[in-house]
Scaffold this motif. Structure first.
Motif: not given
Length: 164
Positions: A2-8, A64-70, A72-76
């Motif tokens: 899947a193609k995901f947009k970059p996180m803020p 967002v939960a993964w990013y804020m909790g760890t 670490e940006d989930p990226l792709q």
């Protein structure tokens, strides 16, 4: 994949939302328009996934939960709900995976009935191919064969209630 947009940037998310990793809830940090500080953030789409909006960008709550909790940006990567409940965004219920692993955690029946032959056929899709597991007279046997092979091939990404 899947193609995901970059996180803020993480700082921007933290300024907008407060995330509780124990409950999986997001709350607004600021009062703005009809939203008050402390209100629960986001809306749920039809399949039950939390969707958060920041600026014009819409993001899935589990990412967002993964990013804020760890941090670490989930990226792709996909962010999988271990218990298969799309509304459960507790950090302990999330894990990074690829598309194949994410699909492996979904519920699939794994068998069908051949009325013309009078038996059940069990099969499993794996790595772009089909693995035939056999023909069975009882539905329970077909289901058991499918579940055992799914646990063997997918390991921790098989539905948890199947892992013995």
């Amino acid at each position: 994949m899947a193609k995901f947009k970059p996180m803020p940037p993480l700082a921007e998310l933290q300024a907008a939302f407060d995330y509780d990793p124990e409950t999986g809830l997001f709350r607004h940090q600021k009062t703005r328009y009809s939203v008050r500080q402390g209100d629960v953030a986001g809306t749920y789409n039809k399949p039950g996934y939390l969707v958060l909006t920041l600026r014009p960008q819409r993001m899935y709550g589990q990412r967002v939960a993964w990013y804020m909790g760890t941090g670490e940006d989930p990226l792709q990567h996909n962010v999988d709900h271990i218990d298969r409940d799309p509304s459960n965004n507790c950090l302990s219920n999330l894990r990074l995976c690829n598309q194949s692993q994410n699909v492996g955690n979904a519920f699939h029946r794994g068998y069908y009935y051949r009325k013309d032959r009078g038996y059940y056929v069990a099969r499993l899709y794996h790595q772009g191919g089909v693995i035939r597991l056999g023909n069975f007279l009882k539905v329970e046997d077909a289901e058991k064969a499918y579940r055992e092979k799914a646990v063997e091939l997918r390991g921790e990404f098989a539905p948890q209630e199947w892992v013995l």
